[in-house]
Design an enzyme around this catalytic site. Structure first.
Site, PDB file in Angstrom:
ATOM      1  N   CYS A  39      -6.405  18.232  -5.830  1.00  0.00           N
ATOM      2  CA  CYS A  39      -5.794  19.405  -6.479  1.00  0.00           C
ATOM      3  C   CYS A  39      -4.717  18.932  -7.459  1.00  0.00           C
ATOM      4  O   CYS A  39      -4.475  19.561  -8.482  1.00  0.00           O
ATOM      5  CB  CYS A  39      -5.147  20.314  -5.445  1.00  0.00           C
ATOM      6  SG  CYS A  39      -6.290  21.122  -4.335  1.00  0.00           S
ATOM      7  N   CYS A  96       1.438  -3.746  -9.036  1.00  0.00           N
ATOM      8  CA  CYS A  96       2.602  -4.563  -8.634  1.00  0.00           C
ATOM      9  C   CYS A  96       2.421  -6.007  -9.075  1.00  0.00           C
ATOM     10  O   CYS A  96       3.383  -6.700  -9.359  1.00  0.00           O
ATOM     11  CB  CYS A  96       2.762  -4.552  -7.128  1.00  0.00           C
ATOM     12  SG  CYS A  96       3.415  -3.020  -6.532  1.00  0.00           S
TER      13      CYS A  96
END
Ligand SMILES: [Zn+2]
Length: 341
Positions: free
Chosen positions: A171, A185
């Site tokens: 959603c 990262c």
């Protein structure tokens, strides 16, 4: 127990809780540490990887010796958590979290914590949580900041209930972005304390859910936090969307449709082929820039070749596929998520 919002009953609820932490990198370590200290009675922890020296800057459950001995993260984390709190049960699983394993990992748990390093597995967790009626807490950190949100779907049931559901991950973000478009990262770096800010937030949300806070007392917003710049934003999460294929449509593409199930061993080749989780083209020049400091790179518009540390070769095609010189699909998936994202 001295906190009004927790008290002896809240502490008892925390003690009876069963929580699954998927991924024991920087996020999983931080949340597991807080929840063990809080006395969460049963912590199930899962990770496919081993501890490496470069993890120690941000993965707070591990020490130098864990990296030296290449210990599996789940085992090293379980040892540390048991030292911290011998009164709780810690159940480590050295496994790749996939459509084949996620159901049994989550069995009997009240809540799932996202400690993952890739979006694909987060969509898998979302499918499972919507289908099984489980709450989960999204977390992500890269660079100097991160994102946290509680996903309390409309179908959640069991021991924990709340009055106003949020939508599910689809959603909020209907589909993951194409591979190679977001920093990871390992390509962009991450500030240790930024991870700390995200994990503290995730752990506080977890405890708040476990003690049964509801209504306005339960935080149902998405937080973007950056302790380096000092900026933070909160955005209201949408409720369940009618057009959502997952929580409204009842289709579970990652859990049941084979989406994201994308690593295959190429026999006799000493390599694993990893398909991108979402089909699309990849900008190899951009990827070459990002990988520059990680190894020797050659590329044209069709293919990029990179030699990573430990002599692992990575061949990436413009359609997002990669060939990785290992015969272990879990290692290949890890490297794909780490360097391509
Ligand atoms: Zn949804």
């Amino acid at each position: 127990m001295l906190l009004d919002d927790i008290g002896p009953e809240g502490q008892q609820a925390i003690g009876q809780a069963r929580v699954l932490i998927v991924g024991l990198g920087a996020l999983g370590c931080g949340v597991a540490d807080w929840l063990a200290r809080a006395g969460v009675g049963h912590l199930r922890i899962a990770d496919r990887d081993i501890v490496e020296h470069t993890n120690l800057q941000r993965q707070v459950l591990y020490c130098h010796a864990d990296a030296q001995d290449s210990r599996p993260k789940a085992i090293a984390a379980a040892r540390r958590l048991t030292e911290v709190n011998p009164d709780i049960e810690v159940d480590p699983h050295v496994t790749d979290v996939t459509a084949a394993t996620v159901e049994s990992l989550a069995a009997g748990c009240d809540l799932i914590i996202d400690g993952l390093d890739n979006l694909d597995t987060r969509y898998l967790i979302n499918d499972l949580c919507v289908r099984e009626g489980l709450p989960w807490i999204y977390g992500g950190a890269v660079g100097t900041g991160g994102l946290v949100m509680p996903l309390l779907g409309p179908h959640c049931g069991g021991r924990i209930r709340w009055d106003t559901p949020t939508g599910c991950l689809r959603c909020v973000f209907p589909d993951p972005p194409p591979p190679g478009t977001l920093p990871t990262c390992d390509t962009a770096g991450v500030l240790g304390p930024a991870v700390g800010a995200v994990t503290s937030h995730q752990a506080a949300l977890a405890m708040s859910i476990l003690v049964g806070r509801t209504g306005d007392a339960l935080d149902r917003t998405m937080h973007a936090i950056d302790p380096w710049s000092g900026e933070s934003r909160r955005m209201a999460l949408p409720g369940p969307r009618d057009a959502c294929p997952c929580c409204s449509g009842g289709t579970f593409d990652w859990l049941e449709g084979g989406r994201g199930d994308h690593a295959t061993v190429l026999c006799g080749r000493g390599a694993v082929q990893v398909h991108p989780p979402t089909p699309g083209t990849i900008d190899l020049a951009l990827l070459a820039d990002r990988l520059q400091s990680h190894g020797q790179i050659q590329h044209d518009e069709h293919v990029l070749r990179c030699t990573l540390p430990d002599d692992i070769s990575l061949t990436v095609f413009a359609d997002g596929r990669a060939l990785i010189s290992t015969d272990d699909t879990a290692v290949a998936r890890t490297l794909y998520d780490r360097y391509i994202g």
